[in-house]
Design a protein around this motif. Sequence first.
Motif, PDB file in Angstrom:
ATOM      1  N   THR B 171       0.910  -1.307  -0.183  1.00  0.00           N
ATOM      2  CA  THR B 171       0.049   0.038   0.046  1.00  0.00           C
ATOM      3  C   THR B 171       0.798   1.518   0.076  1.00  0.00           C
ATOM      4  O   THR B 171       1.919   1.333   0.513  1.00  0.00           O
ATOM      5  CB  THR B 171      -0.910   0.154   1.225  1.00  0.00           C
ATOM      6  N   ARG B 172       0.268   2.242  -0.384  1.00  0.00           N
ATOM      7  CA  ARG B 172       0.838   3.613  -0.584  1.00  0.00           C
ATOM      8  C   ARG B 172       1.467   3.703   1.156  1.00  0.00           C
ATOM      9  O   ARG B 172       2.641   4.395   1.173  1.00  0.00           O
ATOM     10  CB  ARG B 172      -0.155   4.843  -0.655  1.00  0.00           C
ATOM     11  N   THR B 173       0.735   3.501   1.864  1.00  0.00           N
ATOM     12  CA  THR B 173       1.090   3.729   3.408  1.00  0.00           C
ATOM     13  C   THR B 173       2.449   3.152   3.754  1.00  0.00           C
ATOM     14  O   THR B 173       3.358   3.556   4.162  1.00  0.00           O
ATOM     15  CB  THR B 173      -0.057   3.678   4.256  1.00  0.00           C
ATOM     16  N   MET B 174       2.201   1.715   3.391  1.00  0.00           N
ATOM     17  CA  MET B 174       3.821   1.012   3.592  1.00  0.00           C
ATOM     18  C   MET B 174       4.813   1.490   2.908  1.00  0.00           C
ATOM     19  O   MET B 174       6.075   1.475   3.440  1.00  0.00           O
ATOM     20  CB  MET B 174       3.298  -0.501   3.191  1.00  0.00           C
ATOM     21  N   LEU B 175       4.654   1.800   1.838  1.00  0.00           N
ATOM     22  CA  LEU B 175       5.841   2.350   1.040  1.00  0.00           C
ATOM     23  C   LEU B 175       6.226   3.739   1.437  1.00  0.00           C
ATOM     24  O   LEU B 175       7.379   3.836   1.560  1.00  0.00           O
ATOM     25  CB  LEU B 175       5.338   2.612  -0.459  1.00  0.00           C
ATOM     26  N   LEU B 176       5.257   4.592   1.820  1.00  0.00           N
ATOM     27  CA  LEU B 176       5.737   5.840   2.311  1.00  0.00           C
ATOM     28  C   LEU B 176       6.463   5.588   3.804  1.00  0.00           C
ATOM     29  O   LEU B 176       7.456   6.133   4.297  1.00  0.00           O
ATOM     30  CB  LEU B 176       4.281   6.768   2.786  1.00  0.00           C
ATOM     31  N   THR B 212       2.733  -3.989 -11.208  1.00  0.00           N
ATOM     32  CA  THR B 212       0.988  -4.089 -11.223  1.00  0.00           C
ATOM     33  C   THR B 212       0.574  -3.020 -10.441  1.00  0.00           C
ATOM     34  O   THR B 212       0.919  -2.695  -9.235  1.00  0.00           O
ATOM     35  CB  THR B 212       0.873  -5.108 -11.029  1.00  0.00           C
ATOM     36  N   THR B 213      -0.351  -2.203 -11.082  1.00  0.00           N
ATOM     37  CA  THR B 213      -1.386  -1.336 -10.049  1.00  0.00           C
ATOM     38  C   THR B 213      -2.398  -2.232  -9.639  1.00  0.00           C
ATOM     39  O   THR B 213      -3.038  -2.940 -10.485  1.00  0.00           O
ATOM     40  CB  THR B 213      -1.754  -0.197 -10.943  1.00  0.00           C
ATOM     41  N   VAL B 214      -2.691  -2.042  -8.188  1.00  0.00           N
ATOM     42  CA  VAL B 214      -3.976  -2.698  -7.766  1.00  0.00           C
ATOM     43  C   VAL B 214      -4.719  -1.537  -7.297  1.00  0.00           C
ATOM     44  O   VAL B 214      -4.480  -0.826  -6.280  1.00  0.00           O
ATOM     45  CB  VAL B 214      -3.450  -3.595  -6.153  1.00  0.00           C
ATOM     46  N   ARG B 215      -5.800  -1.118  -7.960  1.00  0.00           N
ATOM     47  CA  ARG B 215      -6.264  -0.053  -7.813  1.00  0.00           C
ATOM     48  C   ARG B 215      -7.133   0.187  -6.481  1.00  0.00           C
ATOM     49  O   ARG B 215      -7.575  -0.867  -5.997  1.00  0.00           O
ATOM     50  CB  ARG B 215      -7.866   0.031  -8.905  1.00  0.00           C
ATOM     51  N   GLY B 216      -6.866   1.160  -5.771  1.00  0.00           N
ATOM     52  CA  GLY B 216      -7.644   1.335  -4.374  1.00  0.00           C
ATOM     53  C   GLY B 216      -6.686   0.931  -3.379  1.00  0.00           C
ATOM     54  O   GLY B 216      -6.945   1.240  -2.316  1.00  0.00           O
ATOM     55  N   ALA B 217      -5.591   0.010  -3.869  1.00  0.00           N
ATOM     56  CA  ALA B 217      -4.731  -0.674  -2.686  1.00  0.00           C
ATOM     57  C   ALA B 217      -3.580  -0.245  -2.601  1.00  0.00           C
ATOM     58  O   ALA B 217      -2.861   0.554  -1.823  1.00  0.00           O
ATOM     59  CB  ALA B 217      -4.926  -1.855  -2.981  1.00  0.00           C
ATOM     60  N   GLY B 218      -2.764  -0.350  -4.027  1.00  0.00           N
ATOM     61  CA  GLY B 218      -1.311  -0.144  -3.990  1.00  0.00           C
ATOM     62  C   GLY B 218      -0.732  -0.602  -5.157  1.00  0.00           C
ATOM     63  O   GLY B 218      -1.252  -0.892  -6.195  1.00  0.00           O
ATOM     64  N   TYR B 219       0.632  -1.113  -4.925  1.00  0.00           N
ATOM     65  CA  TYR B 219       1.290  -1.741  -6.174  1.00  0.00           C
ATOM     66  C   TYR B 219       1.938  -3.202  -5.814  1.00  0.00           C
ATOM     67  O   TYR B 219       2.164  -3.503  -4.470  1.00  0.00           O
ATOM     68  CB  TYR B 219       2.501  -0.794  -6.576  1.00  0.00           C
ATOM     69  N   ARG B 220       2.403  -3.916  -6.740  1.00  0.00           N
ATOM     70  CA  ARG B 220       2.774  -5.332  -6.663  1.00  0.00           C
ATOM     71  C   ARG B 220       3.715  -5.600  -7.781  1.00  0.00           C
ATOM     72  O   ARG B 220       3.746  -4.937  -8.821  1.00  0.00           O
ATOM     73  CB  ARG B 220       1.702  -5.993  -6.475  1.00  0.00           C
ATOM     74  N   ILE B 221       4.784  -6.357  -7.334  1.00  0.00           N
ATOM     75  CA  ILE B 221       5.793  -6.755  -8.444  1.00  0.00           C
ATOM     76  C   ILE B 221       5.762  -8.313  -8.426  1.00  0.00           C
ATOM     77  O   ILE B 221       5.535  -8.856  -7.456  1.00  0.00           O
ATOM     78  CB  ILE B 221       7.073  -6.222  -8.057  1.00  0.00           C
ATOM     79  N   GLY B 222       6.060  -8.505  -9.695  1.00  0.00           N
ATOM     80  CA  GLY B 222       6.037 -10.090  -9.860  1.00  0.00           C
ATOM     81  C   GLY B 222       4.719 -11.061  -9.695  1.00  0.00           C
ATOM     82  O   GLY B 222       3.824 -10.619  -9.057  1.00  0.00           O
ATOM     83  N   ASP B 223       5.031 -12.367 -10.154  1.00  0.00           N
ATOM     84  CA  ASP B 223       3.920 -13.234  -9.791  1.00  0.00           C
ATOM     85  C   ASP B 223       2.352 -12.749 -10.173  1.00  0.00           C
ATOM     86  O   ASP B 223       1.525 -12.416  -9.751  1.00  0.00           O
ATOM     87  CB  ASP B 223       3.497 -13.412  -8.263  1.00  0.00           C
TER      88      ASP B 223
END
Lengths: 223, 223
Positions: B171-176, B212-223
């Motif tokens: 999530t954006r918050t985790m990344l921040l 990958t963008t996960v709308r409303g949630a955040g971002y993800r890589i791989g898989d």
Amino acid sequence: MKLLVVEDDPTTAQFIARGLGEEGHSVDCLDNGRDALARALATAYDVMVVDRMLPELDGLSLVRALRAAHVTTPAIFLTSMSGVDDRIDGLRAGGDDYLVKPFAFGELSARIEALGRRPPMQETETVLKAADLEMDLVRRTVTRAGRKIDLLPREFALLEHLLRHKGRVQTRTMLLESVWDINFDPQTNVVETHISRLRAKVDRPFDKELITTVRGAGYRIGD
Amino acid sequence: MKLLVVEDDPTTAQFIARGLGEEGHSVDCLDNGRDALARALATAYDVMVVDRMLPELDGLSLVRALRAAHVTTPAIFLTSMSGVDDRIDGLRAGGDDYLVKPFAFGELSARIEALGRRPPMQETETVLKAADLEMDLVRRTVTRAGRKIDLLPREFALLEHLLRHKGRVQTRTMLLESVWDINFDPQTNVVETHISRLRAKVDRPFDKELITTVRGAGYRIGD
DNA sequence: CGTTCGCCATGAAACTGCTCGTCGTCGAGG
DNA sequence: CCTCGACGACGAGCAGTTTCATGGCGAACG
């Protein structure tokens, strides 16, 4: 002599530590490979005594990791396995001797003495290279593309350190510690200054730059 | 790793913070025990580095208080006293290690790595991967399909975090919090901005998109 | 005295966060 | 089922800040 003993069985560990201590050595004892790696990277030991089987990180991997980090401290493996194959593995990893448990203490002691007296820096590597740059540690000369380059002592030490860790980023802190022996004092930009001087001699007169700045991290040479 | 440094001497503090920062850790710095107690209770750190002598609340009491509150974060004490008693006090209070000032930075670093109980960094060569994307933390390089990619420091940190949590939505918050060290949400879209820049370098020149963008949630890589 | 080295000040370059206009997506209402 | 509005996502450009490079100067050393 300063010795490191890595052995998980407390009885054996104490036995070894006590014996070596009585012979006048300074002995540090650890019971797992992970801590031993950290300690051996931070401290200069004359000889290490390492059990093959260890929790966290086994003895073989421990010594391999140390060798990869250019730690050449001689190692003696303790092993309960007596196969020749194990012995070969041990020596290939950069260990210098091995002992099969159970062993006579006198034998261990003798081998430690032998290894400890051995001229250190047995590393046959006297020439460091990166692309067309060569540094001869014995002659204390540096050439690039066949042309000789004169370096001041500090510059030479700095370049040597970079070459010894070719391809890896060296942080300012790492450089301060290993080239300058400074443990505190962030308030200085000696590193930048000397990198600049080094570049003036090593990079500027040539086409391709070898010393790379990694912003926010440090410097790197090669690759 | 997320680290807390509690040290009142600004020179030492800055030195430590800088060195650890250069190694890619996220470092919070405080100069007194009281604030440190509050902060350590509120935030999950991987390791703390604590000076024994501190204003307001000394290091020993700080760690004791934390342990009483069931905060088990490993602690390393810095002490200018070298007596064995002090060491014992420190360990008894729940500290996991100690260092006598002045110390070599490499030693501090090694102990932090050891305590951070990170699954052993075996060959000192840490490489993160996702599909054909590779990140070498030691060399600070990133390649995809064999081609080298230059990343800015922040982009590097962001990608590193995504890779360390490969397959999981961040999530954006985790990344921040972990990449920017921001704990409250300012009305900013730095994350989007940097994701965008990262994509321009990592995804756009290639066929398959990894981030990958996960709308409303955040971002993800791989898989 | 000449060499070497560390420090300082200055200027240049890199990095980063923000703003802002556009685009795409989703859901509600017609 | 289609249209429209709202919201989030995206990406280009800009400007403030930080970091780095470099030349000069004086101290230390032999």
